[in-house]
Enzyme design. Structure first.
Site, PDB file in Angstrom:
ATOM      1  N   GLU C 128     -33.973  33.134 144.401  1.00 43.38           N
ATOM      2  CA  GLU C 128     -33.274  32.776 145.637  1.00 43.38           C
ATOM      3  C   GLU C 128     -31.985  32.092 145.218  1.00 43.38           C
ATOM      4  OE1 GLU C 128     -35.319  30.536 149.118  1.00 43.38           O
ATOM      5  OE2 GLU C 128     -34.044  29.040 148.152  1.00 43.38           O
ATOM      6  N   TRP C 219     -39.717  17.555 160.043  1.00 46.31           N
ATOM      7  CA  TRP C 219     -39.426  18.431 158.903  1.00 46.31           C
ATOM      8  C   TRP C 219     -40.560  18.382 157.888  1.00 46.31           C
ATOM      9  CZ3 TRP C 219     -38.586  16.383 153.916  1.00 46.31           C
ATOM     10  CH2 TRP C 219     -38.387  17.373 152.929  1.00 46.31           C
ATOM     11  N   ARG C 250     -31.024  21.288 158.510  1.00 39.35           N
ATOM     12  CA  ARG C 250     -31.895  22.425 158.720  1.00 39.35           C
ATOM     13  C   ARG C 250     -31.567  23.073 160.058  1.00 39.35           C
ATOM     14  NH1 ARG C 250     -32.633  21.798 154.135  1.00 39.35           N
ATOM     15  NH2 ARG C 250     -34.558  21.584 152.941  1.00 39.35           N
ATOM     16  N   ASP C 338     -39.060  34.175 155.689  1.00 37.70           N
ATOM     17  CA  ASP C 338     -38.679  32.826 155.275  1.00 37.70           C
ATOM     18  C   ASP C 338     -39.255  31.798 156.242  1.00 37.70           C
ATOM     19  OD1 ASP C 338     -35.607  30.945 155.012  1.00 37.70           O
ATOM     20  OD2 ASP C 338     -37.323  30.983 153.653  1.00 37.70           O
ATOM     21  N   HIS C 375     -38.769  16.063 146.663  1.00 33.59           N
ATOM     22  CA  HIS C 375     -37.718  16.973 147.146  1.00 33.59           C
ATOM     23  C   HIS C 375     -36.383  16.507 146.576  1.00 33.59           C
ATOM     24  CE1 HIS C 375     -35.779  19.577 150.175  1.00 33.59           C
ATOM     25  NE2 HIS C 375     -36.967  20.105 150.366  1.00 33.59           N
ATOM     26  N   SER C 422     -43.182  22.101 145.255  1.00 38.90           N
ATOM     27  CA  SER C 422     -44.616  22.398 145.176  1.00 38.90           C
ATOM     28  C   SER C 422     -45.067  22.601 143.740  1.00 38.90           C
ATOM     29  CB  SER C 422     -44.921  23.662 145.983  1.00 38.90           C
ATOM     30  OG  SER C 422     -44.214  24.785 145.442  1.00 38.90           O
TER      31      SER C 422
END
Lengths: 149, 246, 614
Positions: C128, C219, C250, C338, C375, C422
């Site tokens: 990606e 989120w 987002r 997605d 994150h 993750s």
């Protein structure tokens, strides 16, 4: 988008109660069927929707921002390893999609205990299980000691 | 004791037409209760609307034969074999309760209206009652979802339990009455019989408030589902068509 | 509790106790079993590990994969990337450690059955972006949960752990944890030689943009209830970077992901007038953070800053031009998948508002703030690093062990290791799992002792909210308004309002200052006191009550750290109105805090940032 349960489809099996990560799918006292007790803690993760054997759970987008008349329905075919989506727009347009979800049979993961027992010295090395083979490179990278301040 | 018609011995303190009138009243109560439930909750209007929506959204018109075939499949699968349940234990307990109740009910009506001589009737009546009790107590203590999945005590009773509690109480007291009556205590017999009638009345008259009405709604809903799959109006993704009717 | 039920106490003994069955916890469970074939490994989760944690719906990409096998990246590259994104402040040792192992985790995921998209031309994983690969990840969590189930001795679902237990002989050594069953209401006492905390970071400590049902569409998962921090802080664990709140840009309302849109599909964002605004604001960014503004890719917080400034200048809404890039069915499927793999709510937004991404652009917005460690942010516990890499003052023996002996962490729990996502959280779990096995081996003769009196007190504390409700309920006729107790939701709403108004939430455009922060602490103090008066109607509400406790501890830590750091390090995440610029002279450090459970005092300090990678 919070979930809701169709009265005619729910038979009160409790799979949704078991799976909900938010603990918000519970059993109603009048019908002994499922319902969402706390829509403001629903993440619309669709775990319950996918788990329901009767396809009795659906989602209505959060009233804060989702106008009525839409549907996003799903069929998760676990054995087949596929998931199917059918999206109906408020204006009637329909889109369908399907995607794979798994390439191996359910239950087929090899237990870590079934691998050859590592030798005791390996416990003190920085390598984790299945390394370096699983890295697909020859050795585990490290920094030379001069890098350590 | 289990081979003679217990209703026949009621003659000691009740005339034979008493139970006959009672049964007719209970049938009327169920009919009235269901009608009241459907009208009061406007569920008839709702189902009619759903039916019309399904017809409009249909991509394929079904013939009378198609619909009849779907109806038969519904009767065979969902009704006759309690096929809706995925959990095999739940399905078994429901089959016991369902067929047990049917046998018990039919034999009651025959024994009260015809007073037949053959011992087969009371024997079947007892078998039916036992099936209801085995399936029912099993369901009540172990399978009920609020007990099995939510961790509630089986003795935590809510409105949804009205049906199962009145059913179990009615059938339990029916057997108790049969035993006490055969043992020969007249006062005890009268008391226990009254309690039996009380719970039986609660069972049938409670239809507007209990889950009893599901016996009509569930097959109707199952049939409607099959129609939706068949006529293309189902909102589920397409592959569901070949998986429905499992 | 009714007449016929009485609460039972269950004692569960284990060698290794893993709290939290998300990616970190599942990784720890798997790895611990590999190294300790006969150990008793217990995994405890407040929900059901099959779908618990932030990856409940699934994911559409794995955002941390080096691709060492194809020479795509080396671990040090990732460290530089994370360091740049956090404007210099990351634990490079921890980051390197995760980056060097993460490829192996991803390869195992594929072996286990996770479908990873392939690049048709090269046969490699479909990238990606530089660090991210595309997956068909709807069942990502169930697959990982299967691996954990195969490894664990026992998995306890629906048990909420509320407190850690310390060793009676040594208050700085962990002995286990306590909690309750959300189903049966029984009390659980877990005793273990080593404990790995892999619980969730913090959603819902700031007021969300939506207010009704929409509050559920945070989120980060609403069930990430800050237990990663709320279990540690009151136990006296040293925490770091708790001021490093994250704000995400987002898709509006649904909070659908933008990564695939920007990186893979090559879409772009403009203001309402079609103007690309990011480059135009470069000089402003330079004025705020100096050279950090020149880093490529542009740090996450700075991109947020540009968007915020554009919106404040009245040029919103900001739009993602999806309609420019979906020229094939294949791309359309990628765009929808997605969302459908990980944020189905965004697909619902499209369907409900008649937005076909092939025809219309979609609004973007910055979210409310969150606190987590996996994150583009790295709040969490201060942990010992890898023995072969970490500088001397970053390690004290066991990798991923916190400042409490025997207490390990992974995922959101561990501070300083940003951009793990993750795969990195699972990998960090593996690291902690192996470390815990080593620790148990080394301390084999040492069995922690728990204090029976303390257990009794904790039991009373844990169930108190139910008693508060049952007794206090007698005072009022009906309804939710009581003078003597508050519901967990009422407490949560107060918390969110305090944080929003005083600690840099959306209503102040993320700006705060010393007077605001001090006022926030005053109000938080009163809220903390009121937590003794939480009223829980049932076990579900009791779970919500303890989630609130963990959130309030976290919020206080966040507020104190925000007060302590006298600079604006990450404009776009939050701003100190009184210290608006970045100050590398004084603040090129980690902030640290330690709460003393005996005195109730907080000690704030600075910890050095060592750059071990050039």
């Amino acid at each position: 988008m919070p979930t809701f349960v169709y009265m005619t489809r729910c038979d009160g099996c409790g799979q949704c109660v078991d799976i909900c990560p938010s603990d918000i799918m519970h059993i109603d006292r009048t019908y002994r069927r499922a319902y969402n007790i706390e829509p403001n803690f629903c993440w619309e993760c669709y775990s319950c929707v996918k788990a329901c054997p009767q396809h009795a759970i659906d989602v209505r987008g959060y009233a804060d921002f989702a106008p009525l008349g839409h549907k996003v329905r799903v069929l998760r075919e676990e054995e087949e390893g596929m998931i199917y989506w059918k999206i109906k727009y408020r204006d009637g347009r329909v889109k369908e999609f399907s995607f794979p979800i798994r390439t191996t049979p359910w239950g087929s993961i090899k237990s870590p205990a079934d691998y050859e027992t590592p030798d005791t010295q390996a416990l003190d090395s920085p390598m984790l299980a299945h390394e370096p083979t699983a890295l697909h490179v020859d050795t585990l990278p490290t920094l030379s000691s001069s890098n350590n301040k | 004791m289990f081979t003679s018609n217990p209703f026949a011995d009621l003659i000691v303190f009740l005339p034979p037409y008493f139970m006959q009138v009672y049964i007719i009243l209970m049938i009327l109560a169920v009919a009235a209760g269901t009608l009241f439930d459907m009208l009061h909750k406007k569920s008839v209007i709702f189902f009619a609307r759903q039916w019309r929506k399904s017809q409009t959204a249909a991509t394929k018109q079904l013939s009378g034969m198609d619909n009849a075939f779907l109806l038969i499949r519904t009767l065979l699968k969902e009704v006759a074999t309690s096929g809706e349940f995925c959990n095999p234990l739940r399905r078994l307990s429901h089959l016991l309760m369902f067929y047990g109740f049917v046998i018990y009910l039919v034999t009651t009506i025959v024994m009260v209206f015809a007073y037949p001589a053959s011992a087969i009737w009371p024997v079947l009546w007892n078998i039916g009652a036992l099936m209801v009790l085995v399936g029912g107590y099993w369901f009540f203590f172990f399978i009920r979802v609020d007990v099995a999945k939510e961790g509630h005590s089986p003795f935590r009773l809510v409105r949804a339990d009205l049906f199962i509690v009145s059913l179990l109480a009615s059938v339990t007291f029916a057997l108790l009455w049969e035993i006490v009556q055969a043992a020969g205590g007249p006062t005890a017999t009268r008391i226990i019989f009254s309690i039996y009638l009380l719970f039986t009345t609660l069972l049938f008259a409670g239809v507007p408030w209990s889950k009893f009405a599901h016996m009509f709604y569930k097959p109707a809903a199952a049939f409607q589902r099959r129609v939706e799959e068949a006529n293309g109006s189902s909102d589920l993704p397409t592959p569901s068509v070949r998986h429905e009717g499992r | 509790m009714s007449l016929f039920t009485s609460r039972k106490t269950h004692f569960v003994d284990s060698d290794i106790l893993i709290i939290g069955g998300g990616f970190g916890g599942c990784g720890a469970t798997y790895e611990a079993r590999y190294w300790a074939r006969n150990a008793k490994i217990v995994l405890v989760e407040k929900a059901n590990i099959e779908r618990s944690g932030a990856v409940a719906h699934g994911l559409s990409a794995i955002n941390c994969y080096m691709g060492m096998q194809w020479d795509e990246n080396q671990p040090e590259d990732h460290v530089r990337y994370a360091r740049n994104d956090l404007l210099g402040l990351v634990r490079e040792d921890l980051g390197y450690d995760i980056a060097r192992h993460v490829d192996a985790s991803v390869h195992k995921f594929e072996e286990w059955g996770l479908p990873i998209m392939k690049n048709k031309d090269t046969g490699r994983y479909l990238r990606e972006g530089r660090w991210q690969i595309m997956i068909h990840g709807e069942s990502y969590k169930p697959i990982i949960a299967e691996a954990a189930r195969k490894a664990a001795t026992e998995v306890y679902n629906r048990i909420m752990v509320t407190h850690l237990l310390m060793d009676k002989k040594d208050p700085n050594k962990v002995a286990g944890a306590v909690g309750f069953s959300v189903r049966s209401g029984d009390f659980y006492v877990f005793r273990a030689k080593a404990v790995i905390v892999a619980a969730g970071g913090a959603s819902h400590i700031y007021k969300a943009r939506s207010i009704g049902e929409g509050v559920g569409r945070t989120w980060y998962a609403p069930w990430s209830s800050a237990s990663a921090y709320g279990l540690l802080i009151p136990a006296g664990v040293k925490m770091t970077q708790m001021e490093n709140k994250i704000v995400l840009a987002r898709f509006k309302d649904g909070y659908g992901p933008v990564g695939a849109w920007f990186l893979l599909l090559k879409s772009y964002a403009t203001n309402a007038y079609g103007e690309k605004y990011e480059e135009a604001r470069f000089d402003e960014l330079k004025a705020l953070v100096g050279e950090y503004a020149e880093k490529q890719p542009v740090p996450t917080c700075l991109r947020n800053h540009a968007m915020l400034e554009e919106i404040k200048a009245g040029k919103g809404p900001i739009y993602m031009h999806t309609q420019e890039v979906l020229d094939t069915r294949e791309k359309e499927e990628i765009g929808w998948e997605d969302f459908l793999d990980m944020t189905i709510g965004q697909a619902v937004v499209w369907a409900s508002q008649n937005i076909d991404p092939r025809e219309k652009p979609s609004e973007l917005i910055t979210s409310e703030p969150y606190v987590m460690g996996s994150h583009a942010t790295c709040s969490g516990a201060w942990a010992s690093g890898p023995e072969d890499i970490a500088p001397a003052d970053y390690q004290w023996g066991y990798n991923r062990m916190m400042t409490v002996d025997g207490l390990f962490g992974a995922g959101d729990t561990i501070g300083g290791s940003a951009h793990k996502f993750s795969s990195g959280s699972f990998t960090e779990g593996r690291i902690a799992g192996k470390s815990a096995v080593k620790y148990v081996r080394d301390k084999s003769t040492d069995t922690p002792q728990i204090d029976d009196m303390q257990i009794k007190e904790l039991e009373a504390t844990i169930f108190k909210p139910m008693e508060n409700y049952e007794v206090g309920r007698n005072e009022i006729v009906a309804g939710t308004v009581s003078p003597s107790y508050i519901s967990p939701l009422q407490g949560l709403q107060r918390l969110e309002k305090i944080m929003d108004e005083y600690v840099g939430g959306i209503s102040t455009y993320y700006v705060t200052n010393e007077p605001m922060l001090n006022r926030g602490l005053e109000l938080l103090t009163m809220l903390k006191e009121d937590l003794d008066h939480l009223g829980a109607e049932d076990l579900h509400q009791l779970q919500r009550a303890w989630e609130l406790h963990h959130r309030v501890w976290t919020a206080e830590s966040v507020t104190r750290h925000t007060l302590y750091r006298q600079e604006t390090r990450w404009p776009g995440y939050y701003y100190r109105g009184d210290y608006p610029k970045l100050d590398d002279t004084e603040w090129h450090v980690f902030t640290a805090s330690q709460y003393d459970p005996q005195t109730g005092e907080w000690e704030m300090s600075k910890l050095p940032v060592h750059h071990i990678i050039d």
